[in-house]
Design a protein around this motif. Structure first.
Motif, PDB file in Angstrom:
ATOM      1  N   LYS A  25       0.821  -1.214   0.000  1.00  0.00           N
ATOM      2  CA  LYS A  25       0.000   0.000   0.000  1.00  0.00           C
ATOM      3  C   LYS A  25       0.856   1.267   0.000  1.00  0.00           C
ATOM      4  N   LYS A  26       1.915   1.254   0.843  1.00  0.00           N
ATOM      5  CA  LYS A  26       2.749   2.451   0.964  1.00  0.00           C
ATOM      6  C   LYS A  26       4.031   2.096   1.699  1.00  0.00           C
ATOM      7  N   TYR A  28       7.305   3.995   3.784  1.00  0.00           N
ATOM      8  CA  TYR A  28       7.859   5.195   4.399  1.00  0.00           C
ATOM      9  C   TYR A  28       9.362   5.029   4.552  1.00  0.00           C
ATOM     10  N   PRO A  51       3.353   3.855  -3.854  1.00  0.00           N
ATOM     11  CA  PRO A  51       3.498   5.163  -3.240  1.00  0.00           C
ATOM     12  C   PRO A  51       4.468   5.121  -2.051  1.00  0.00           C
TER      13      PRO A  51
END
Length: 80
Positions: A25-26, A28, A51
Motif C-alpha cells: 500500500k505504501k 515510508y 506510493p
C-alpha cells in the motif's frame, strides 16, 4: 490504511516483500537516510508504482512501535 494491512520494517524485510510481489500500500523512508541502498529501494517503488513518502525517524517509530526499523517500513496486504 485498513485494519487488514500489515506492517513490515527493516531494509531486508521490505526488499523481500517487494520481491515476493505482495500488494504494497505504501512505504515510508526515513528522511535522513540517503545512501545508495535507499535510493535503489526508492527506484523500485517508482518502477512498481508503489506510493512512498519520506518521514522522520520518530514518525516511523510510532507506526512500527519499534526503534529497529532501519529507516524503512511498509504497509502491505498479506496473502490469505
Amino acid at each position: 490504511m485498513s485494519k487488514n494491512d500489515k506492517i513490515i520494517y527493516g531494509m531486508r524485510p521490505v526488499e523481500e516483500l517487494l520481491q515476493a510481489g505482495l500488494p504494497v500500500k505504501k512505504i515510508y523512508f526515513e528522511t535522513e537516510k540517503t545512501d545508495t541502498k535507499f535510493a535503489h529501494l526508492r527506484d523500485r517503488c517508482i518502477d512498481l508504482q508503489i506510493p512512498f513518502e519520506e518521514k522522520s525517524a520518530r514518525f516511523i517509530e510510532k507506526l512500527c512501535e519499534n526503534t529497529h526499523h532501519q529507516g524503512v517500513m511498509a504497509f502491505y496486504v498479506p496473502q490469505e
